[in-house]
Enzyme design. Sequence first.
Site: not given
Ligand code: PLP
Length: 390
Positions: A72-73, A151, A179, A199-201, A325
């Site tokens: 996702g990033t 998220n 999400q 994002s797949g995971h 934190c």
């Molecule tokens: N965007 C959101 C809203 C997320 O919750 C996350 C992961 O927690 C990401 C992006 C990042 O995804 P990835 O872990 O696949 O890079």
Amino acid sequence: MNKIIYFDNNATTRVSPEVKEAMDLFLTELYGNPSSIHQFGGQVKKHLEAARGRVASLLGCQPEEIIFTSCGTESDSTAIYSALNTFPEKKHIVTTSVEHPAIYNLCRYLERQGYRVTYLSVDEEGQLDLDELEKALGPETALVSIMWANNETGVVLPVEKAAEIAHEKGVLFHTDAVQAAGKIPINLAGSRIDLLSISGHKLHAPKGIGVLYVRQGTKFVPFLRGGHQENGRRAGTENVPGIIGLGTASQLALNNLEREQSYVGQLRDRLERGLLERIPDIKINGARARRLPNTLSVSFEFVEGESILLLLSDYGICASTGSACSSGSLEPSHVLQAMKIPFTFAHGTIRFSLSIYNTEEEVDYVLEVLPGVIKKLRDISPFSSASSAR
Ligand code: PLP
């Protein structure tokens, strides 16, 4: 070790058995490179394209609009840099004050590089004011990026309306749907969204696979350059097992959408109701907003989220804090701060995020354990004299 009760599905999910089974063949037997000329590679390519079609069905778009990435990033970064490189003369980005760090920290970095970023505010329920969006847009604006669902709180933002507003002003629109995908319906064909990340995971596929949707006709500048994979839009040999897994996970998610709303939603509501009945001085974050069916962000006054997590962990219960934190800072998260959650509550925030693999028994177990945990912590808290769990 206790049995694991996994209520941290917004952090990551277990790979579905069907997904694992679909992937196995591509790790052991069909391991060819989809770009190879030989038939062995060509066979893999066919399966890869079938997976692309399944992801497109989940998103309600065309397969050609799907680019596979590593996470996702990467999808988020690709979307933002593509917009900035498409319009190099435009130096303004509009986003929100509640984005995931994948967008939020990138925008902070871009500010240091000379871009201007508007972070739209949210109200106490975590909801946006679309008038503020409209006012923020100008001729300098290259892109609007607004997450589909948060998220931490699960609050669903009005991205389809926001995309229309951006379009009226001729501004590209990206949404981080990491999400949202698989938890609520997404139909890109009927929307004005130009770019979208998943994002797949987060939907029972493995880690290391993501997607960027790019609407047909949208100007696009690649982030990774090199080989001609993904039609020249994302270089690098494809993560075939991951792509196959995401294809299967997308199909399952589409089939399970109804169940996600009803079954998972009911489990979440049972947990929420149970906590409100059993523990005083708590606050459900985003309770009056539309939320993802699986997410519950709850703040316990006068206790620290990390301490709750550590005690829950002794019972095998996995959840998350709503604060940053983990970095060693005691600041509540930027999301809770943006929602102006009072400090004494924000500190004690826990996010429970469920999935179709959870059960009522697991919810009841948490309801049995948590009141005692909170009471124990409040009894030793220097801030709480009168307060304790009922
Ligand atoms: N965007 C959101 C809203 C997320 O919750 C996350 C992961 O927690 C990401 C992006 C990042 O995804 P990835 O872990 O696949 O890079």
